[in-house]
Scaffold this active site. Structure first.
Site, mmCIF file in Angstrom:
data_model
loop_
_atom_site.group_PDB
_atom_site.id
_atom_site.type_symbol
_atom_site.label_atom_id
_atom_site.label_comp_id
_atom_site.label_asym_id
_atom_site.label_seq_id
_atom_site.Cartn_x
_atom_site.Cartn_y
_atom_site.Cartn_z
ATOM 1 N N ASP A 1 -76.734 29.126 -58.675
ATOM 2 C CA ASP A 1 -78.117 29.571 -58.603
ATOM 3 C C ASP A 1 -78.387 30.447 -57.383
ATOM 4 O O ASP A 1 -78.975 31.521 -57.493
ATOM 5 C CB ASP A 1 -79.043 28.346 -58.587
ATOM 6 C CG ASP A 1 -80.507 28.712 -58.438
ATOM 7 O OD1 ASP A 1 -81.201 28.770 -59.459
ATOM 8 O OD2 ASP A 1 -80.958 28.934 -57.299
ATOM 9 N N VAL B 1 -83.445 29.600 -60.878
ATOM 10 C CA VAL B 1 -82.694 30.309 -61.919
ATOM 11 C C VAL B 1 -82.035 29.317 -62.865
ATOM 12 O O VAL B 1 -82.018 29.511 -64.089
ATOM 13 C CB VAL B 1 -81.662 31.259 -61.296
ATOM 14 C CG1 VAL B 1 -80.897 32.014 -62.386
ATOM 15 C CG2 VAL B 1 -82.342 32.259 -60.360
ATOM 16 N N ASP B 2 -81.479 28.246 -62.319
ATOM 17 C CA ASP B 2 -80.919 27.200 -63.177
ATOM 18 C C ASP B 2 -81.992 26.616 -64.094
ATOM 19 O O ASP B 2 -81.743 26.359 -65.280
ATOM 20 C CB ASP B 2 -80.329 26.075 -62.328
ATOM 21 C CG ASP B 2 -78.900 26.341 -61.898
ATOM 22 O OD1 ASP B 2 -78.202 27.091 -62.601
ATOM 23 O OD2 ASP B 2 -78.477 25.808 -60.865
ATOM 24 N N VAL B 3 -83.179 26.382 -63.538
ATOM 25 C CA VAL B 3 -84.262 25.812 -64.340
ATOM 26 C C VAL B 3 -84.657 26.766 -65.458
ATOM 27 O O VAL B 3 -84.807 26.368 -66.628
ATOM 28 C CB VAL B 3 -85.470 25.482 -63.446
ATOM 29 C CG1 VAL B 3 -86.671 25.069 -64.296
ATOM 30 C CG2 VAL B 3 -85.119 24.380 -62.457
ATOM 31 N N GLY C 1 -81.962 26.760 -68.080
ATOM 32 C CA GLY C 1 -81.997 25.546 -68.891
ATOM 33 C C GLY C 1 -83.078 25.594 -69.939
ATOM 34 O O GLY C 1 -82.890 25.167 -71.089
#
Length: 421
Positions: free
Chosen positions: A176, A204-206, A209
């Site tokens: 991220d 960014v990961d969120v 996802g």
């Protein structure tokens, strides 16, 4: 899938959206596990495949830790009997791991072991959905890549989460923080003239996802019509660029490369934090009418007819003079007082809360932001969508490492028509 993984529910209750859907979760860390947890919230049965001994990387990502009265893992529980050090390790759980792994079942499988690899393949062949975030091609070596799984399970929805796609960026490691840097987000975050700054959460990961969840749900909807599964690919860089919305459009349409502006908005003013007598107040005047009301509440209606400020574009051009004029008046009272007055006048404004105050606000507003799972897990942030029908499953604690090894291994070794209970 039929009823193989369907959880028990009250007789006569309407089925939840993903009841009976089996998800094989080969992902770890954040983006993939967030997607699979969301599917579990909607009542999918999620089987989390983890490395024996260590499990998901985030199990070791602490502090902060939650003290647990239970053994942290099946393996650690046995080790705890052999020494106090192992027992100490078993008594703490990384809150990072808990944030995206509720309502799942954990099975430990060593993909380099032939027997375990066969069980992993069997899980993928029984699954409606496979989610993985290995490096591109890594699972192919174990017969768990999309082509191998889809050849025997043509209805599978196979979601791959990567950092930079499966083409020229396949060998780049997707973290991220790095994607925030190379994807341009840091270049526009922070104070003007200051050091580029990351966002305070793995945003960014969120985002990725959530994109993965959308992709899986879309593919399941298409499968219901055609009977065919498909591969769903998401990557951190594309999810970030897609989330840059107006900043990306400004660059693509007008060649405007955004720079850090602190808390200011590039196209609206006042839309920033303003200093009051005792601290900062976030003010978001989204149109000229709101600014007129703000000027009136400040006791300075002349600001709204000043040629420098009467239109938004003029306020953006003359932002420094505007902020100076506003803060001179705001300095006469506290931020909370101005917030109440602006809110009553229909001007969006709010204090700059820490996380404790933010959760308290959500609770005060009746948003029920937290699931309390008792001593078995950290409190969980509630699924963010509210439905008029009972579409959500009751949340369950994140699993201990290998907690479901026995029943899952037995089920995967048995006949496919035997339900997983």
């Amino acid at each position: 899938m039929d009823d193989t993984a369907a959880p028990h529910r009250t007789s006569g209750a309407p089925p939840r959206p993903l009841e009976g859907i089996l998800v094989a979760d080969f992902s770890r860390v954040l983006a993939g596990p967030l997607a699979t947890m969301t599917l579990a919230d909607l009542d999918a049965t999620v089987v989390k495949v983890e490395r024996p001994g260590s499990g998901d990387d985030t199990r070791a990502w602490g502090p902060p830790w939650r003290t647990s009265s239970e053994a942290g893992t099946v393996a650690e529980g046995a080790a705890a009997e052999q020494g106090a050090a192992a027992g100490a390790r078993a008594s703490r759980v990384a809150t990072y791991y808990e944030c995206v792994n509720r309502s799942k079942r954990s099975v430990t499988l060593d993909l380099t072991d032939a027997e375990d690899r066969a069980l992993a393949k069997e899980l993928a062949l029984r699954a409606d959905v496979v989610v993985e975030n290995f490096r591109t091609g890594a699972l192919d070596r174990y017969g768990l890549g999309y082509d191998d799984v889809a050849a025997e399970n043509p209805g599978v929805v196979y979601a791959s989460v990567t950092g930079f796609g499966s083409g020229a960026g396949a060998d780049l490691m997707g973290y991220d923080f790095v994607v925030q840097a190379v994807g341009g987000l840091m270049s526009m975050t922070g104070e003007a003239g200051g050091t580029p700054t990351k966002v305070g959460v793995a945003l960014v990961d969120v985002l990725t996802g959530k994109d993965a969840t959308i992709g899986v749900l879309a593919a399941l909807t298409a499968r219901a019509r055609t009977g065919r599964g498909c591969r769903v690919e998401v990557n951190l860089l594309s999810s970030l660029l897609g989330a840059l919305v107006n900043q990306a459009s400004g660059y693509l349409g007008a060649g405007a490369v955004p720079r850090p502006m602190g808390n200011r908005h590039p196209s609206i003013a006042p839309y920033e934090t303003l200093r009051c007598r005792d601290g900062l107040l976030a003010v978001a005047c989204g149109n000229d009418g709101q600014f007129v009301r703000m000027a009136g509440e400040l006791g300075a209606p002349e600001l709204a007819v000043d040629a420098r400020f009467n239109r938004n574009a003029d306020r953006v051009t003359n932002r420094e003079a505007l902020v100076t004029a506003l803060e001179a008046i705001l300095a006469t009272d506290d931020a909370a007082s101005w917030q109440r007055r602006f809110t009553a006048a229909g001007v969006p404004a709010g204090g700059v809360n820490d996380l404790s105050a933010a959760f308290a606000l959500a609770a005060d507003l009746g948003l029920d932001p937290v699931h309390d799972l008792g001593e078995a897990a950290s409190p969980q942030v509630r699924h963010p969508v509210t439905y008029s029908e009972p579409l959500l499953a009751a949340p369950a604690p994140p699993p201990r490492l290998g907690e479901h090894d026995g029943p899952l291994r037995a089920w995967l070794s048995g006949a496919r028509d035997v339900p997983l209970t």
